[in-house]
Design an enzyme around this catalytic site. Structure first.
Site, short mmCIF file in Angstrom:
data_model
loop_
_atom_site.label_atom_id
_atom_site.label_comp_id
_atom_site.label_asym_id
_atom_site.label_seq_id
_atom_site.Cartn_x
_atom_site.Cartn_y
_atom_site.Cartn_z
CE LYS A 164 31.42 29.03 41.35
NZ LYS A 164 32.54 28.13 40.93
CD GLU B 297 38.81 43.09 43.93
OE1 GLU B 297 39.08 43.47 42.77
OE2 GLU B 297 39.41 42.18 44.52
CB CYS C 122 42.25 42.19 40.89
SG CYS C 122 42.41 42.48 42.66
CD GLU D 147 42.10 42.07 35.23
OE1 GLU D 147 42.50 42.41 36.35
OE2 GLU D 147 40.95 41.59 35.03
#
Length: 500
Positions: A196, A271, A305, A402
């Site tokens: 997906k 992750e 990331c 973040e």
């Protein structure tokens, strides 16, 4: 459609964009049905294609297809060498369609065509070939045992077997590369997979599925569903036929998936996010550090990331590093991804652009010094200027959460002790970097930095042979490396009892 003045799209890309994109199940594209989801060019904000918005029923059909393919062993029943051969052919096909795939990636994600070509597509070829080689290197152990029944002897061995159907959930920042990081190990291990992609960046995933079939992957082994997380993602994660979930994305969503997986004891690799520090010691080479941190912070507009996002610099060298980064930021060319000269490109969506801009608005409200580069050339595009933020409070949202944009925080510190305290003062621990010419200092500090990856005098390089994963709330499990397939296999113990 975006692009430099002389950029000409591959005719195959134009034709692909115009097609009816439904789910990819049993080796073919299903009818889209309904209104679907528009895919936008981030440099202009305009729609370039449409894909299906998968329902829970659509997801069930894809999972059923993958489960049926696994149970009848149409893929896992092949020899390891046969799987390796097909995966190598898959890598060759990706390579032969490299520029078209790179153009698709840039059009839907906004990133530089240079990054799309050299990092995503070339990287996908490299990672697929690496995983293909692992298909023939799945091993077990033979074991001497003492637990045989009286009057008999025994030995035992272990073997690894594919877990079953894998749900691969891919984010929007590196849609092609991260899709491969799920597809390649799952197929190398003998699993089936339902992928997906993000609803913002679904196109390259659908094209990869077509190339996999062309390479010889049997229908049903690799299926793709498109849609949002609330409907398609939830249905996929909640399916009782899923044996493993491999998710890359935000920590908040990863936690939700982890909790749901715990209820069914589904295997997971997560992750997740990073708030990645860099520590710059007083002896660091200024030019090397400025160049490395510029790449580490602003590659793909900071939508990485592992991007460097908060830099702690010993006070004696702070002004030099800050001046070098200011010169870099002010000189960056901002433009669409199809312009090879552009160094900063649009963010993936208007929603994400607005999120990043809120961080900068809060920094202004806190009267912080902001150093910014150029704005975007198209006001309808999703641009954010590259920005340095000087000395945010350690408790501020910008310093703790973040941002995932072209925003870099710089903070002077008195000494290494303060730098280490601030660097480790986060709930996240994905990656970090250390900048120094003193290897003794580096080797002393590396064990004390709480991160899954630590780079010294660089920030961001990765390799398929080096494991990658996070500490703390940056994830569970690792990708890559010689043991990559362990996460896609069960270890089974077998006892053989025989006469004395």
């Amino acid at each position: 459609m975006s692009g430099g003045k002389s950029f000409v799209l591959d005719p195959g890309v134009q034709a692909f964009l115009a097609r009816d994109h439904g789910a990819f199940v049993e080796g073919k594209t299903a009818s889209q049905g309904g209104a679907g989801i528009a895919v936008h060019d981030p440099s202009t904000g305009g729609a370039i294609s449409r894909v299906a918005a998968a329902t829970a029923q659509d997801v069930d059909q894809a999972v059923t297809s993958a489960r049926r393919a696994f149970e009848d062993a149409r893929w896992r029943g092949l020899t390891p060498a046969a799987r390796e051969h097909i995966l190598l052919r898959f890598a060759d096909l990706i390579d032969s369609h490299a520029d078209a795939l790179a153009q698709l990636e840039t059009l839907e994600q906004g990133k530089s065509i240079i990054i799309a070509r050299h990092l995503e597509v070339a990287g996908a070829v490299q990672w697929t070939r690496y995983a293909a080689g692992l298909a023939t290197k799945i091993t077990g152990m033979t074991l001497d045992v003492s637990g045989a029944p009286p009057g008999s002897r025994a030995f035992a061995y272990t073997q690894r077997a594919p877990v079953g159907v894998v749900a691969g959930i891919v984010p929007w920042n590196f849609p092609l590369a991260i899709a491969i990081w799920k597809i390649a190990p799952a197929l190398a291990a003998g699993c089936s997979i339902v992928l997906k992609p993000s609803e913002f960046t679904p196109l390259t995933a659908l094209r990869l599925a077509e190339l996999a079939i062309e390479a010889g992957v049997p229908p049903g082994v690799f299926n793709v569903i498109t849609g949002d997380g609330a409907t398609a993602g939830n249905a996929l994660v909640g399916s009782p036929s899923i044996a493993k979930i491999s998710f890359t994305g935000s920590t908040a969503v990863g936690k939700t998936i982890g909790r749901r997986a715990a209820d069914t004891m589904t295997h997971v690799t997560l992750e997740l996010g990073g708030k990645n520090p860099a520590i710059v010691l007083a002896d660091a080479d200024v030019d090397t550090t400025v160049a490395g941190l510029s790449t580490g912070a602003f590659a793909n507009q900071g939508q990485v990331c592992a991007a460097a996002s908060r830099i702690y610099i010993e006070a004696s060298i702070f002004d030099q590093i800050a001046a070098g980064l200011e010169q870099t930021v002010r000189g960056m060319v901002v433009g669409p991804g199809l312009d090879p000269a552009a160094q900063i490109n649009p963010l993936v969506s208007a929603v994400h652009r607005d999120k990043v801009m809120r961080f900068l608005s809060e920094a202004r409200d806190d009267r912080l010094e902001l150093i910014q580069g150029q704005g975007g050339p198209n006001p309808s595009g999703f641009y954010v200027p590259p920005t340095l933020v000087i000395s945010p409070s350690p408790d501020s949202r910008l310093a703790r959460e973040e941002v995932f944009g072209p925003v870099l925080a710089l903070t002077p510190v008195a000494d290494v002790k303060e730098a280490l305290r601030l660097a480790n003062g986060s709930e996240l621990g994905l990656a970090a970097s250390l900048w120094t010419r003193d290897l003794n200092a580096a080797f002393a500090l590396i064990p004390r930095i709480e991160a899954g990856t630590v780079w010294v005098n660089s920030h961001l390089p990765i390799d398929p042979n080096v494991p990658f994963g996070g500490f703390k709330q940056s994830g569970i499990g690792q990708d890559f490396g010689p043991r990559w397939l362990d996460g896609y296999t069960h270890e089974k113990s077998v006892w053989i009892v025989h006469g004395a």
